[in-house]
Design an enzyme around this catalytic site. Structure first.
Site, PDB file in Angstrom:
ATOM      1  N   THR A 163       2.803  12.640  -6.995  1.00 44.15           N
ATOM      2  CA  THR A 163       3.599  12.261  -5.836  1.00 44.15           C
ATOM      3  C   THR A 163       4.277  13.500  -5.255  1.00 44.15           C
ATOM      4  O   THR A 163       3.999  14.631  -5.665  1.00 44.15           O
ATOM      5  CB  THR A 163       4.610  11.149  -6.196  1.00 44.15           C
ATOM      6  OG1 THR A 163       5.193  10.628  -5.006  1.00 44.15           O
ATOM      7  CG2 THR A 163       5.695  11.652  -7.135  1.00 44.15           C
ATOM      8  N   LYS A 170       1.054  16.360  -3.677  1.00 48.96           N
ATOM      9  CA  LYS A 170      -0.195  15.664  -3.337  1.00 48.96           C
ATOM     10  C   LYS A 170      -1.237  16.578  -2.696  1.00 48.96           C
ATOM     11  O   LYS A 170      -2.439  16.354  -2.859  1.00 48.96           O
ATOM     12  CB  LYS A 170       0.100  14.485  -2.401  1.00 48.96           C
ATOM     13  CG  LYS A 170       0.803  13.334  -3.076  1.00 48.96           C
ATOM     14  CD  LYS A 170       0.943  12.160  -2.120  1.00 48.96           C
ATOM     15  CE  LYS A 170       1.598  10.967  -2.803  1.00 48.96           C
ATOM     16  NZ  LYS A 170       1.682   9.793  -1.916  1.00 48.96           N
ATOM     17  N   ASP A 199      -3.279   5.523  -2.131  1.00 46.80           N
ATOM     18  CA  ASP A 199      -2.228   5.166  -1.174  1.00 46.80           C
ATOM     19  C   ASP A 199      -2.773   4.237  -0.087  1.00 46.80           C
ATOM     20  O   ASP A 199      -2.218   3.176   0.197  1.00 46.80           O
ATOM     21  CB  ASP A 199      -1.649   6.421  -0.511  1.00 46.80           C
ATOM     22  CG  ASP A 199      -0.660   7.148  -1.400  1.00 46.80           C
ATOM     23  OD1 ASP A 199      -0.039   6.501  -2.261  1.00 46.80           O
ATOM     24  OD2 ASP A 199      -0.505   8.375  -1.220  1.00 46.80           O
ATOM     25  N   GLY A 237       5.483   8.094  11.215  1.00 44.60           N
ATOM     26  CA  GLY A 237       5.406   8.988  10.064  1.00 44.60           C
ATOM     27  C   GLY A 237       3.975   9.335   9.713  1.00 44.60           C
ATOM     28  O   GLY A 237       3.174   8.440   9.410  1.00 44.60           O
ATOM     29  N   GLY A 277       2.336  12.438   3.878  1.00 44.87           N
ATOM     30  CA  GLY A 277       1.343  12.065   2.874  1.00 44.87           C
ATOM     31  C   GLY A 277       0.980  10.599   2.896  1.00 44.87           C
ATOM     32  O   GLY A 277      -0.204  10.238   3.021  1.00 44.87           O
ATOM     33  N   TYR A 301      10.269   0.610  -0.603  1.00 43.78           N
ATOM     34  CA  TYR A 301      10.556  -0.568  -1.429  1.00 43.78           C
ATOM     35  C   TYR A 301      11.807  -0.415  -2.288  1.00 43.78           C
ATOM     36  O   TYR A 301      12.106  -1.251  -3.119  1.00 43.78           O
ATOM     37  CB  TYR A 301       9.350  -0.964  -2.290  1.00 43.78           C
ATOM     38  CG  TYR A 301       8.955  -0.012  -3.373  1.00 43.78           C
ATOM     39  CD1 TYR A 301       9.503  -0.101  -4.656  1.00 43.78           C
ATOM     40  CD2 TYR A 301       8.009   0.980  -3.140  1.00 43.78           C
ATOM     41  CE1 TYR A 301       9.125   0.764  -5.662  1.00 43.78           C
ATOM     42  CE2 TYR A 301       7.619   1.850  -4.142  1.00 43.78           C
ATOM     43  CZ  TYR A 301       8.175   1.740  -5.402  1.00 43.78           C
ATOM     44  OH  TYR A 301       7.790   2.601  -6.402  1.00 43.78           O
ATOM     45  N   GLY A 341       7.289  -3.273   1.395  1.00 41.79           N
ATOM     46  CA  GLY A 341       6.633  -2.110   0.818  1.00 41.79           C
ATOM     47  C   GLY A 341       6.260  -2.263  -0.641  1.00 41.79           C
ATOM     48  O   GLY A 341       5.524  -1.437  -1.176  1.00 41.79           O
TER      49      GLY A 341
END
Length: 296
Positions: A79, A83, A119, A143, A146, A237, A258
């Site tokens: 993460t 990435k 993802d 956005g 990543g 989330y 999320g």
């Protein structure tokens, strides 16, 4: 390159996996992965490798990956902020990871480290489960980092006809739009000059920025831009019920939280790590319990 459907053999049914990233102590991924492994008769240890604990960054990746090879890790989740930085250190990439230019899952097999990305597939799995009949004509994505980049690829593969990209860094949105049009056809993606213009006649909104997280509360756009005809998909989330989702529901918008994307990512990673078919409903139920316990 796809996930193997053949169950992997692990000595004594034990396997070691981990997560490399910064500020990951609150991650629910270890609990989700270890619990699902237990249901498959596997003893999994999921190790958090938090770069913040040593105030380091992606420059530590070569050392960490060498240790992964030596210690016999079955795989890793990757993460922020690693990435992209991890890619040159891997032996190969799946087609999806190569197209997205980002890796969030690494599988260690036969001495080789193979990069994957769950993802986008995690997002689309969750979205189609919660809003199977959504209008995909014109969608605004907020956005293009990543997660946003991965979702952009997944959204176009899922059938979004026109994807509008907005980012605080216009050059990043424009670059992603050019790459998406090269891969999926001219006119499929366009960089939006501003949020108001991009959302004006949109049928859906995907939010893929950190805004709304516990440490960054607030709305990513003006509330008055929301309208009942617009579906809203959230990536954040923590908390599961963000300010955006609350505002969207108050306007009558269909919404997708999320949490399901986190579950979808975990489902994909578990299959890659073990070669076994996870029970998505069981993982989702466990995830919701963990969220409730944390909120209590």
């Amino acid at each position: 390159m796809t996930a193997s459907s053949t169950p992997m053999a692990f000595p004594h049914n034990k396997l070691l996996v981990g997560l490399i990233g910064a500020g990951i102590q609150r991650s629910l991924t270890p609990a989700m992965q270890e619990e699902e492994a237990r249901h498959h008769g596997l003893r999994m240890h999921y190790q958090l490798i938090d770069l913040d604990t040593t105030q380091s960054g992606p420059e530590l990746l070569p050392t960490l990956l060498a240790a992964v090879r030596t210690m016999g890790f079955a795989g890793l989740n990757i993460t922020f902020p690693c990435k992209q930085a991890v890619i040159p250190l891997l032996d190969d990439l799946s087609d999806e990871a190569r197209a997205m230019g980002a890796v969030n899952t690494v599988v260690h097999r036969d001495g080789k480290l193979i990069g994957h990305n769950t993802d986008g597939s995690g997002w689309s799995w969750n979205f189609q489960r919660q809003l199977p009949d959504a209008d995909l004509s014109r969608v605004l994505l907020l956005g293009t980092g990543g997660a946003g980049s991965a979702i952009a690829h997944a959204a176009l593969r899922m059938g979004v006809q026109e994807l509008r990209l907005f980012d605080v860094d216009p050059a990043r949105a424009e670059g992603l739009a050019a790459e998406l049009n090269r891969l999926y056809g001219a006119g499929r993606a366009v960089a939006a000059a501003d949020i108001a213009g991009g959302i004006a006649d949109a049928t859906g909104l995907i939010h893929a920025t950190p805004m709304g997280m516990d440490k960054m509360p607030g709305l990513p756009l003006a509330e008055e831009l929301l309208r009942p005809e617009l579906w809203v998909s959230e990536v954040v989330y923590f908390p599961i019920d963000t300010a955006l989702l609350k505002a969207a529901r108050a306007k009558g918008c269909p919404t997708v939280d999320g949490g399901g994307m986190a579950v979808g990512q975990a489902v994909g990673a578990f299959k890659l790590f073990t070669g076994r078919e996870p029970d998505a409903a069981r993982i989702d139920a466990h995830f919701r319990r963990l969220l409730a316990e944390r909120a209590a």
